[in-house]
Design an enzyme around this catalytic site. Structure first.
Site, PDB file in Angstrom:
ATOM      1  N   LYS A 110       0.947  -1.472   0.060  1.00  0.00           N
ATOM      2  CA  LYS A 110      -0.141  -0.159   0.007  1.00  0.00           C
ATOM      3  C   LYS A 110       0.835   1.312   0.015  1.00  0.00           C
ATOM      4  O   LYS A 110       0.606   2.259  -0.678  1.00  0.00           O
ATOM      5  CB  LYS A 110      -0.939  -0.022   0.979  1.00  0.00           C
ATOM      6  CG  LYS A 110      -2.098  -1.048   0.950  1.00  0.00           C
ATOM      7  CD  LYS A 110      -3.038  -1.083   2.209  1.00  0.00           C
ATOM      8  CE  LYS A 110      -4.224  -1.988   2.009  1.00  0.00           C
ATOM      9  NZ  LYS A 110      -4.883  -2.374   3.115  1.00  0.00           N
ATOM     10  N   LYS A 190      -4.014  -8.478  -9.077  1.00  0.00           N
ATOM     11  CA  LYS A 190      -5.139  -8.694  -7.868  1.00  0.00           C
ATOM     12  C   LYS A 190      -6.039  -7.625  -8.080  1.00  0.00           C
ATOM     13  O   LYS A 190      -5.880  -6.356  -8.032  1.00  0.00           O
ATOM     14  CB  LYS A 190      -4.741  -8.944  -6.712  1.00  0.00           C
ATOM     15  CG  LYS A 190      -5.427  -9.285  -5.527  1.00  0.00           C
ATOM     16  CD  LYS A 190      -5.030  -9.475  -4.104  1.00  0.00           C
ATOM     17  CE  LYS A 190      -4.621  -8.046  -3.676  1.00  0.00           C
ATOM     18  NZ  LYS A 190      -5.828  -7.249  -3.143  1.00  0.00           N
ATOM     19  N   LYS A 193      -9.575  -2.049  -5.011  1.00  0.00           N
ATOM     20  CA  LYS A 193      -9.914  -0.726  -5.259  1.00  0.00           C
ATOM     21  C   LYS A 193      -8.696   0.129  -5.094  1.00  0.00           C
ATOM     22  O   LYS A 193      -8.484   1.194  -5.697  1.00  0.00           O
ATOM     23  CB  LYS A 193     -10.769  -0.258  -4.043  1.00  0.00           C
ATOM     24  CG  LYS A 193     -12.325  -0.788  -4.271  1.00  0.00           C
ATOM     25  CD  LYS A 193     -13.109  -0.500  -2.868  1.00  0.00           C
ATOM     26  CE  LYS A 193     -13.002  -1.050  -1.676  1.00  0.00           C
ATOM     27  NZ  LYS A 193     -13.403  -2.363  -1.417  1.00  0.00           N
TER      28      LYS A 193
END
Length: 321
Positions: A110, A190, A193
């Site tokens: 992230k 994958k 969002k």
């Protein structure tokens, strides 16, 4: 058997969420005592707009119910309605090595994607562990990307039990459906969002078809055979079609003479038919929000009663009470 899973209200639900966690969770509600939570604390690691968060929470509850969650069989509630989860997360953090969190790939991924690094994002696995352990969960249906976080949960439960007494916390098992463990996004990564590569669970027909038509393919000419190994279209089609239909699509790829637009249309048609009942139920629930909110409130009351039992046991074991 007690079953628990949660989903973040961080945006419009996509089919990766559905096949990775929601569908298995709904199927499991007949096999044990099910607790399913709307992970609004977790969503705060990436969301800052209060009104959007409130709307997302309600929409996620509607999606869960539309996909078949039965409030008579399963308990659905907001994570933030259970303040005990934060106390347990703190207790777990006292036995959680920094290295354990530093090895978590989700945090690294992230941050690499540009999400701001903060304590909540880093400590996410400890709160997730508390989410699970607070209800004596035995089984946790999750996507493959969450497998490491379940391992962290098990590790922390063992550390508490070793230090304060066996049985203080129940050690859970993960359930990962290997056939849908990782749902590919429109770009082949994958579905997430965070990557902006999702296919929504529900939405307007034209908009969803347009999204599916963007699924990444190669530049093989129409008349030539198409590669089937690593095909994003085939991988997604397998989620919706039976074995005979999938084999037919593979044969047509290998034969040549058909373009990728043809196969993407087949994928869209299968997708649209699969979620017919979900769309109808969702529309019904959108027109009955009082019912939706009453289900969430009842779920919170039951979840808090169970969480209090576990936290009292933990507080006594560690010396807080």
């Amino acid at each position: 058997m007690r079953i628990l899973t949660g989903l973040q209200p961080s945006g419009k639900l996509h089919i990766g969420n559905y096949f990775g966690a929601m569908q298995p969770a709904v199927q499991l509600q007949d096999q044990g005592e099910a607790f399913y939570f709307l992970a609004d604390y977790h969503a705060m690691t990436s969301m800052t707009d209060a009104q959007t968060l409130r709307e997302n929470i309600q929409n996620l509850a509607i999606d869960f119910l539309a996909c078949g969650l039965d409030p008579e069989k399963a308990t659905i509630f907001r994570q933030s309605d259970i303040p005990e989860v934060n106390e347990l997360a703190w207790i777990l953090s006292t036995v959680c090595p920094m290295g354990l969190l530093e090895r978590c790939t989700s945090y690294k991924d992230k941050v690499a994607k540009g999400i701001s690094a903060n304590h909540a994002l880093f400590a996410y696995p400890a709160l997730m562990a508390a989410d699970i352990l607070l209800y004596d969960a035995n089984l946790v249906p999750v996507g493959k990307d969450q497998k490491q976080h379940i391992e962290v949960t098990r590790d922390l439960a063992h550390k508490i039990n070793d230090k304060f007494g066996e049985g203080t916390l129940t050690v859970p098992e993960a359930q990962i459906r290997e056939d849908t463990a990782v749902v590919p996004g429109t770009d082949g990564q994958k579905m997430s969002k965070s990557y902006d590569n999702t296919i929504p669970l529900t939405g307007g027909k034209k908009a969803v078809r347009k999204t599916i038509m963007r699924v990444l393919t190669d530049s093989t000419p129409v008349e030539d055979p198409k590669p089937t190994e690593g095909s994003n279209v085939i991988a997604l089609y397998k989620l919706f079609a039976d074995e005979a239909a999938v084999n037919q699509m593979i044969a047509e790829h290998e034969a040549g003479g058909l373009g990728y637009g043809h196969f993407k249309q087949q994928l869209f048609d299968a997708y649209w038919e699969h979620f017919t009942e979900v769309r109808a139920k969702r529309e019904e629930l959108e027109n009955n929000l009082d019912y939706v909110n009453s289900v969430i409130a009842a779920g919170a009351a039951k979840a808090r009663a169970e969480s209090t039992k576990v936290l009292d046991r933990v507080r006594k074991a560690v010396g807080l009470r």
